[in-house]
Design a protein around this motif. Structure first.
Motif, mmCIF file in Angstrom:
data_model
loop_
_atom_site.group_PDB
_atom_site.id
_atom_site.type_symbol
_atom_site.label_atom_id
_atom_site.label_comp_id
_atom_site.label_asym_id
_atom_site.label_seq_id
_atom_site.Cartn_x
_atom_site.Cartn_y
_atom_site.Cartn_z
ATOM 1 N N GLN A 19 0.836 -1.202 0.000
ATOM 2 C CA GLN A 19 0.000 0.000 0.000
ATOM 3 C C GLN A 19 0.871 1.253 0.000
ATOM 4 O OE1 GLN A 19 -2.732 -0.030 3.269
ATOM 5 N NE2 GLN A 19 -3.707 -1.944 2.683
ATOM 6 N N PRO A 20 0.376 2.346 -0.576
ATOM 7 C CA PRO A 20 1.134 3.612 -0.494
ATOM 8 C C PRO A 20 1.310 4.033 0.962
ATOM 9 C CG PRO A 20 -0.603 3.754 -2.148
ATOM 10 C CD PRO A 20 -0.843 2.480 -1.396
ATOM 11 N N VAL A 21 2.509 4.431 1.313
ATOM 12 C CA VAL A 21 2.799 4.818 2.694
ATOM 13 C C VAL A 21 1.961 6.023 3.102
ATOM 14 C CG1 VAL A 21 4.603 5.639 4.256
ATOM 15 C CG2 VAL A 21 5.118 3.848 2.589
ATOM 16 N N TRP A 22 1.781 6.969 2.191
ATOM 17 C CA TRP A 22 1.002 8.168 2.512
ATOM 18 C C TRP A 22 -0.437 7.801 2.888
ATOM 19 C CZ3 TRP A 22 1.555 12.960 3.958
ATOM 20 C CH2 TRP A 22 0.474 13.838 3.857
ATOM 21 N N ARG A 23 -1.034 6.871 2.150
ATOM 22 C CA ARG A 23 -2.400 6.457 2.458
ATOM 23 C C ARG A 23 -2.464 5.756 3.813
ATOM 24 N NH1 ARG A 23 -4.796 2.178 -1.449
ATOM 25 N NH2 ARG A 23 -4.389 3.846 -2.964
ATOM 26 N N MET A 24 -1.445 4.945 4.120
ATOM 27 C CA MET A 24 -1.414 4.274 5.409
ATOM 28 C C MET A 24 -1.328 5.288 6.553
ATOM 29 S SD MET A 24 1.218 1.161 4.453
ATOM 30 C CE MET A 24 1.085 0.358 6.050
ATOM 31 N N LEU A 25 -0.547 6.343 6.352
ATOM 32 C CA LEU A 25 -0.403 7.369 7.385
ATOM 33 C C LEU A 25 -1.696 8.150 7.579
ATOM 34 C CD1 LEU A 25 3.141 8.728 6.468
ATOM 35 C CD2 LEU A 25 2.547 7.428 8.514
ATOM 36 N N THR A 26 -2.306 8.557 6.496
ATOM 37 C CA THR A 26 -3.536 9.352 6.603
ATOM 38 C C THR A 26 -4.700 8.525 7.149
ATOM 39 O OG1 THR A 26 -3.956 8.907 4.248
ATOM 40 C CG2 THR A 26 -2.876 10.989 4.812
ATOM 41 N N ASP A 27 -4.699 7.222 6.859
ATOM 42 C CA ASP A 27 -5.743 6.358 7.414
ATOM 43 C C ASP A 27 -5.601 6.219 8.928
ATOM 44 O OD1 ASP A 27 -6.830 5.973 4.924
ATOM 45 O OD2 ASP A 27 -5.906 4.009 4.598
#
Length: 330
Positions: free
Chosen positions: A100-108
């Motif tokens: 998964q994209p790291v940015w999406r994991m962080l924002t989730d």
């Protein structure tokens, strides 16, 4: 004021660039091969070489760092041809474990960390500052000794110990609260608050003790200043003297540490989230460290550093509003 803000923003960008470069260099110098981590243990040399080419690891560290910065600003692509993968900005790469994209994991994960940080910060600020002010006004009294003893105990207890004790007492033994879980605020406000109470108390017990002791010391120092005695001599009421001339200068150090503490917690309360099993940024960092997921670790580091730096900028702006001399010096 505008020039002051621009100077602070420019300094913020420079600091984040240095943090990004230092973190990137640390991971580059680590003995672990990112391609091996992305592929897994049972992986052929040919497959590892292919992954290195896809991730751009066959380039020099300067080219890799340039591509990383470009990805943050404008996005980047990995691989070529039919196997090419696009990573939109801000691109922090893909997780080795989940793809998964790291940015999406962080924002989730961010809403959970924000819920913990903001709620705990409000609690410890109110309790700590109030206790410190009352202790300063009643110096040497039973309240003063009891409050400072409790503050010292709160600072001394490890976060994981406090969290485990609260879980046993409030959940297992008394059944007053549900076990903490990630409940969206918009879906169930009551359930959200109930799940956040123990993390809030856990962090507030630590930070409230620190704030109480600092506030007490600063208030005692302010009360001994000549301008406070002058205000009383002019006939101002005691509440006005305390509010305008004693409390305001005493809160200046509190503004500084509050900004740094809140900024650090917004980047993830690693121990608290891990003990309570809450899927925040801190828990994500702990899981990434355990699995050696380098892109996630790097992304969390930059994410947390951004919050700390931006919090310091906010503190500088508040200082500039409270004291115009800061703008002249800055």
């Amino acid at each position: 004021m505008i020039l002051y803000v621009l100077r602070r923003l420019a300094a913020t960008a420079a600091i984040l660039l240095v943090v990004c470069a230092a973190t990137f260099a640390i991971f580059y110098l680590m003995p672990a091969d990112p391609a091996q981590g992305a592929c897994g243990k049972a992986c052929s040399p040919e497959r590892i070489a292919e992954i290195r080419t896809t991730l751009g690891l066959n380039h020099s560290v300067f080219v890799q760092f340039r591509d990383y910065l470009v990805g943050i600003v404008a996005g980047r692509g990995f691989g070529t041809g039919a196997h090419a993968v696009n990573c939109p900005a801000p691109c922090l790469g893909f997780s080795f474990q989940t793809d998964q994209p790291v940015w999406r994991m962080l924002t989730d994960r961010l809403p959970v960390s924000v819920s913990i940080a903001v709620g705990a910060a409000a609690l410890w600020l109110i309790v700590g500052v109030t206790a410190g002010v009352v202790s300063a006004l009643r110096r040497g009294s039973l309240w003063d000794r009891a409050a400072m003893t409790a503050a010292l105990g709160g600072v001394s207890l490890p976060v994981y110990f406090t969290a485990l004790v609260l879980q046993y007492l409030l959940v297992v033994k008394l059944g007053l609260l549900p076990y903490p879980q990630a409940v969206p605020l918009t879906a169930d406000p009551v359930g959200w608050a109930g799940s956040m109470v123990m993390p809030w108390i856990t962090l507030a017990m630590l930070y409230a003790g620190i704030y109480a002791r600092i506030t007490r010391g600063e208030m005692l120092d302010s009360l001994g200043q000549n301008y406070v005695r002058t205000a009383r001599a002019k006939g101002l009421s005691e509440p006005a003297v305390l509010r305008r001339h004693a409390l305001r200068p005493a809160l200046m150090p509190i503004v500084t540490i509050f900004g740094m503490d809140l900024g650090a917690l917004l980047g993830g309360a690693l121990i608290t989230e891990s003990v309570f099993g809450l899927p925040g940024v801190g828990k994500l960092a702990a899981d990434a460290i355990n699995s050696a997921d380098q892109p996630v670790i790097l992304g969390v580091t930059l994410f947390a550093a951004s919050f700390v730096v931006l919090a310091n900028v906010a503190v500088d702006l508040v200082y500039a509003l409270l004291d115009p001399r800061v703008r002249a010096v800055g």
